[in-house]
Structures are given as structure tokens and as C-alpha cells.
Design a protein around this motif. Structure first.
Motif, PDB file in Angstrom:
ATOM      1  N   VAL A 229       0.861  -1.187   0.000  1.00 12.72           N
ATOM      2  CA  VAL A 229       0.000   0.000   0.000  1.00 12.72           C
ATOM      3  C   VAL A 229       0.895   1.234   0.000  1.00 12.72           C
ATOM      4  CG1 VAL A 229      -1.719   1.330   1.280  1.00 12.72           C
ATOM      5  CG2 VAL A 229      -1.822  -1.176   1.248  1.00 12.72           C
ATOM      6  N   ASP A 230       0.785   2.045  -1.041  1.00 12.33           N
ATOM      7  CA  ASP A 230       1.577   3.269  -1.104  1.00 12.33           C
ATOM      8  C   ASP A 230       0.656   4.472  -1.306  1.00 12.33           C
ATOM      9  OD1 ASP A 230       0.817   3.092  -3.752  1.00 12.33           O
ATOM     10  OD2 ASP A 230       2.802   2.562  -4.492  1.00 12.33           O
ATOM     11  N   ALA A 231       1.254   5.639  -1.515  1.00 12.75           N
ATOM     12  CA  ALA A 231       0.454   6.853  -1.669  1.00 12.75           C
ATOM     13  C   ALA A 231      -0.444   6.779  -2.897  1.00 12.75           C
ATOM     14  CB  ALA A 231       1.377   8.070  -1.768  1.00 12.75           C
ATOM     15  N   TYR A 232       0.025   6.130  -3.953  1.00 13.63           N
ATOM     16  CA  TYR A 232      -0.797   5.982  -5.156  1.00 13.63           C
ATOM     17  C   TYR A 232      -2.027   5.125  -4.869  1.00 13.63           C
ATOM     18  CZ  TYR A 232       3.300   7.696  -7.769  1.00 13.63           C
ATOM     19  OH  TYR A 232       4.348   8.443  -8.246  1.00 13.63           O
ATOM     20  N   THR A 233      -1.843   4.073  -4.095  1.00 12.20           N
ATOM     21  CA  THR A 233      -2.963   3.197  -3.734  1.00 12.20           C
ATOM     22  C   THR A 233      -4.028   3.982  -2.973  1.00 12.20           C
ATOM     23  OG1 THR A 233      -1.355   1.399  -3.486  1.00 12.20           O
ATOM     24  CG2 THR A 233      -3.586   0.991  -2.682  1.00 12.20           C
ATOM     25  N   ARG A 234      -3.606   4.753  -1.991  1.00 10.27           N
ATOM     26  CA  ARG A 234      -4.545   5.555  -1.205  1.00 10.27           C
ATOM     27  C   ARG A 234      -5.279   6.545  -2.102  1.00 10.27           C
ATOM     28  NH1 ARG A 234      -3.793   5.513   4.424  1.00 10.27           N
ATOM     29  NH2 ARG A 234      -2.000   4.274   5.115  1.00 10.27           N
ATOM     30  N   ARG A 235      -4.548   7.227  -2.964  1.00 10.76           N
ATOM     31  CA  ARG A 235      -5.154   8.254  -3.810  1.00 10.76           C
ATOM     32  C   ARG A 235      -6.166   7.658  -4.787  1.00 10.76           C
ATOM     33  NH1 ARG A 235      -1.171  10.658  -7.902  1.00 10.76           N
ATOM     34  NH2 ARG A 235      -0.219  11.624  -6.075  1.00 10.76           N
ATOM     35  N   ILE A 236      -5.755   6.639  -5.525  1.00 17.17           N
ATOM     36  CA  ILE A 236      -6.611   6.067  -6.572  1.00 17.17           C
ATOM     37  C   ILE A 236      -7.869   5.448  -5.983  1.00 17.17           C
ATOM     38  CG2 ILE A 236      -6.771   4.258  -8.327  1.00 17.17           C
ATOM     39  CD1 ILE A 236      -3.730   4.707  -8.802  1.00 17.17           C
ATOM     40  N   PHE A 237      -7.711   4.641  -4.939  1.00 18.65           N
ATOM     41  CA  PHE A 237      -8.858   3.904  -4.423  1.00 18.65           C
ATOM     42  C   PHE A 237      -9.728   4.762  -3.502  1.00 18.65           C
ATOM     43  CE2 PHE A 237      -6.254   0.717  -6.282  1.00 18.65           C
ATOM     44  CZ  PHE A 237      -7.173  -0.172  -6.825  1.00 18.65           C
ATOM     45  N   ALA A 238      -9.187   5.871  -2.997  1.00 12.99           N
ATOM     46  CA  ALA A 238     -10.039   6.843  -2.304  1.00 12.99           C
ATOM     47  C   ALA A 238     -10.919   7.551  -3.318  1.00 12.99           C
ATOM     48  CB  ALA A 238      -9.187   7.841  -1.540  1.00 12.99           C
ATOM     49  N   ARG A 239     -10.354   7.926  -4.455  1.00  8.29           N
ATOM     50  CA  ARG A 239     -11.155   8.569  -5.496  1.00  8.29           C
ATOM     51  C   ARG A 239     -12.235   7.641  -6.041  1.00  8.29           C
ATOM     52  NH1 ARG A 239      -6.163  11.686  -8.652  1.00  8.29           N
ATOM     53  NH2 ARG A 239      -6.229  13.569  -7.352  1.00  8.29           N
ATOM     54  N   LEU A 240     -11.943   6.359  -6.051  1.00 10.45           N
ATOM     55  CA  LEU A 240     -12.935   5.374  -6.490  1.00 10.45           C
ATOM     56  C   LEU A 240     -13.998   5.107  -5.425  1.00 10.45           C
ATOM     57  CD1 LEU A 240     -10.517   2.827  -8.192  1.00 10.45           C
ATOM     58  CD2 LEU A 240     -12.228   4.222  -9.368  1.00 10.45           C
ATOM     59  N   GLY A 241     -13.782   5.645  -4.220  1.00  7.16           N
ATOM     60  CA  GLY A 241     -14.734   5.452  -3.137  1.00  7.16           C
ATOM     61  C   GLY A 241     -14.633   4.104  -2.461  1.00  7.16           C
ATOM     62  N   LEU A 242     -13.489   3.424  -2.628  1.00 11.97           N
ATOM     63  CA  LEU A 242     -13.347   2.062  -2.110  1.00 11.97           C
ATOM     64  C   LEU A 242     -12.565   1.985  -0.810  1.00 11.97           C
ATOM     65  CD1 LEU A 242     -12.748   0.180  -5.466  1.00 11.97           C
ATOM     66  CD2 LEU A 242     -14.853   0.343  -4.145  1.00 11.97           C
ATOM     67  N   VAL A 243     -11.778   3.009  -0.505  1.00  9.89           N
ATOM     68  CA  VAL A 243     -11.071   3.042   0.784  1.00  9.89           C
ATOM     69  C   VAL A 243     -11.107   4.457   1.341  1.00  9.89           C
ATOM     70  CG1 VAL A 243      -9.499   1.166   0.131  1.00  9.89           C
ATOM     71  CG2 VAL A 243      -8.778   3.543  -0.179  1.00  9.89           C
TER      72      VAL A 243
ATOM     73  N   ASP B 275       1.155   8.400 -13.993  1.00  7.01           N
ATOM     74  CA  ASP B 275       0.900   8.915 -15.344  1.00  7.01           C
ATOM     75  C   ASP B 275      -0.512   9.456 -15.566  1.00  7.01           C
ATOM     76  OD1 ASP B 275       3.458   8.207 -15.922  1.00  7.01           O
ATOM     77  OD2 ASP B 275       2.981   6.556 -17.271  1.00  7.01           O
ATOM     78  N   VAL B 276      -1.502   8.945 -14.830  1.00  7.71           N
ATOM     79  CA  VAL B 276      -2.891   9.314 -15.106  1.00  7.71           C
ATOM     80  C   VAL B 276      -3.591   9.890 -13.872  1.00  7.71           C
ATOM     81  CG1 VAL B 276      -5.139   8.524 -15.940  1.00  7.71           C
ATOM     82  CG2 VAL B 276      -3.039   7.554 -16.912  1.00  7.71           C
ATOM     83  N   CYS B 277      -3.698   9.109 -12.821  1.00  9.96           N
ATOM     84  CA  CYS B 277      -4.410   9.548 -11.622  1.00  9.96           C
ATOM     85  C   CYS B 277      -3.469  10.342 -10.720  1.00  9.96           C
ATOM     86  CB  CYS B 277      -5.006   8.349 -10.888  1.00  9.96           C
ATOM     87  SG  CYS B 277      -6.320   8.786  -9.732  1.00  9.96           S
ATOM     88  N   LYS B 278      -2.999  11.451 -11.255  1.00  9.14           N
ATOM     89  CA  LYS B 278      -2.047  12.302 -10.563  1.00  9.14           C
ATOM     90  C   LYS B 278      -2.769  13.146  -9.512  1.00  9.14           C
ATOM     91  CE  LYS B 278       0.537  12.852 -14.903  1.00  9.14           C
ATOM     92  NZ  LYS B 278       1.185  13.841 -15.803  1.00  9.14           N
ATOM     93  N   THR B 279      -1.999  14.015  -8.856  1.00  7.33           N
ATOM     94  CA  THR B 279      -2.625  14.967  -7.938  1.00  7.33           C
ATOM     95  C   THR B 279      -3.703  15.745  -8.677  1.00  7.33           C
ATOM     96  OG1 THR B 279      -0.538  15.148  -6.712  1.00  7.33           O
ATOM     97  CG2 THR B 279      -2.196  16.867  -6.349  1.00  7.33           C
ATOM     98  N   ARG B 280      -3.386  16.150  -9.906  1.00  2.00           N
ATOM     99  CA  ARG B 280      -4.384  16.696 -10.826  1.00  2.00           C
ATOM    100  C   ARG B 280      -4.625  15.637 -11.896  1.00  2.00           C
ATOM    101  NH1 ARG B 280      -2.853  23.099 -11.849  1.00  2.00           N
ATOM    102  NH2 ARG B 280      -3.052  23.772  -9.666  1.00  2.00           N
ATOM    103  N   PRO B 281      -5.637  14.811 -11.740  1.00  2.00           N
ATOM    104  CA  PRO B 281      -5.813  13.638 -12.609  1.00  2.00           C
ATOM    105  C   PRO B 281      -6.149  14.005 -14.054  1.00  2.00           C
ATOM    106  CG  PRO B 281      -7.745  13.965 -11.242  1.00  2.00           C
ATOM    107  CD  PRO B 281      -6.705  14.928 -10.736  1.00  2.00           C
ATOM    108  N   ILE B 282      -5.700  13.146 -14.961  1.00  5.00           N
ATOM    109  CA  ILE B 282      -6.050  13.274 -16.377  1.00  5.00           C
ATOM    110  C   ILE B 282      -7.218  12.324 -16.615  1.00  5.00           C
ATOM    111  CG2 ILE B 282      -5.195  13.246 -18.746  1.00  5.00           C
ATOM    112  CD1 ILE B 282      -2.359  13.384 -17.600  1.00  5.00           C
TER     113      ILE B 282
END
Length: 210
Positions: free
Chosen positions: A137-151, A188-195
Motif C-alpha cells: 500500500v503506497d500513496a498511489y494506492t490511497r489516492r486512486i482507491f479513495a477517489r474510487l470510493g473504495l477506501v 501517469d494518469v491519476c495524478k494529484t491533478r488527474p487526467i
């Protein structure tokens, strides 16, 4: 989600290293920096003949710091590499083969006892150096799956890890590839400012357009 990410980014074939010890070194050096900077530091260690526990123990502080300077925070990371190397020498006579005989729980606990090794670094080593099914679990995991509403990104490391380990097969190759894909997607995609227009997870993401 795994298959969507794999289709978008392709197979990652991580971790880029020639030996388990190189994985361990990389897991420490990559803390708070990019893999590009980490790889430069590792190449410096190789060129200097210092990519072994014994060689790191024998290196002077200033010498070791200068070698790994590209990874940033080089004074702290030099202490961490020395702590790792001293642990391996004192406990296992530098034999990762002997250390690998430990059961998963004991192996992870011993890694966490080393200065500079936290949960994420320990699981990097567990998964990529020892081939154990520990989901990273890293910062990318937290960011992506928080945005997905899963964690909930505020959850403890262990709780987020459990979300994954309870829902996907405990398979080393799958954990390896999934983590690598998450890193690639977060970088590359789900950045701080996501594409969001390029995101293969768009159909299941409530944050698209945010």
C-alpha cells in the motif's frame, strides 16, 4: 480494475533488480523520491562495488552518502542502508537464503525491526525480494482507491491492505503486477491533478471530472 489497468498500461514486470538484496536496497532508496533517482543511486553502488551488505558496512559514511546522493535524503538513507546491512550480517551472516526460511509473519516482523523499514518498505521487500503475498500500500494506492470510493485514505496501513487481501487471491504474481500497475497509473494518469479523460477506470469512478 486490475484488468482495466493492465489493458491500459501493459505488463510491468516489476521489481527491476538483479538480486533480492538489490530489491531491499531499492526499497529503502526509493523512499520519498522517484524511481529514476533511485536507479541512479543503485547504478552508483554497482559501479563502486558497494552493492552488498559487506561492502556497505565497510564503506565510510561520507563515501556511502556521496554514492547514493541522487536518491536524496542521502545522509538518512545511508544510515538506513547501514542498519539493514548490519542486521543481515549479525543475524544471518549476509545469507538471504537463510532469512527466507522464516514464516511470513516472523519475516515481516524482523524487517520492521530494522531502522528505516516501515510497513510499505517491509512489504516491498516481502513481495519482491522474498516472493511473499504481502500487498503493498503506497500513496498511489490511497489516492486512486479513495477517489474510487473504495477506501478511506485516513485508514491505517494494515486496514487498507486488508481491503485488498480479503478481496483478491493471495497470489504473489498478481500482487506484484497489481502494485506495479497502481504505481504506473498514479504516476501517469491519476495524478494529484488527474487526467480523467485518459483513465480506464472512468466508468466506475465517481470522481471523474473533479
Amino acid at each position: 480494475m486490475y484488468h482495466r489497468l493492465r489493458e491500459r498500461h501493459g505488463p510491468q514486470k516489476w521489481w527491476p533488480a538483479d538480486t533480492p538484496f538489490e530489491v531491499m536496497v531499492g526499497a529503502i532508496l526509493v523512499q520519498r523520491t522517484t524511481w529514476t533517482n533511485t536507479s541512479r543511486a543503485i547504478e552508483n553502488l554497482k559501479s563502486a562495488g558497494k552493492l552488498s551488505p559487506c561492502a556497505i558496512r565497510e564503506a565510510g559514511d561520507e563515501e556511502l552518502q556521496e554514492i547514493i546522493r541522487p536518491a536524496g535524503f542521502f545522509r538518512t538513507k545511508a544510515r538506513k542502508l547501514r542498519a539493514l546491512s548490519e542486521f543481515l550480517g549479525e543475524r544471518y551472516s549476509d545469507s538471504l537464503e537463510v532469512m527466507s526460511e522464516l514464516p511470513d509473519g516472523e519475516l515481516r516482523d524482523q524487517l520492521l525491526s530494522i531502522y528505516g523499514v516501515g510497513d510499505e518498505t517491509a512489504d516491498d521487500i516481502m513481495l519482491y525480494a522474498f516472493g511473499r503475498p504481502s500487498f503493498v500500500v503506497d500513496a498511489y494506492t490511497r489516492r486512486i482507491f479513495a477517489r474510487l470510493g473504495l477506501v478511506d485514505p485516513k485508514l491505517r496501513y494494515a486496514d487498507i491492505q486488508t481491503v485488498f487481501q480479503d478481496r483478491i487471491p493471495r497470489d504473489v504474481a498478481l500482487y506484484n503486477e497489481y502494485h506495479a500497475l497502481i504505481v504506473m497509473h498514479g504516476k501517469d494518469v491519476c495524478k494529484t491533478r488527474p487526467i480523467c479523460s485518459e483513465c480506464p477506470l472512468g466508468p466506475v469512478c465517481p470522481k471523474i471530472g473533479v
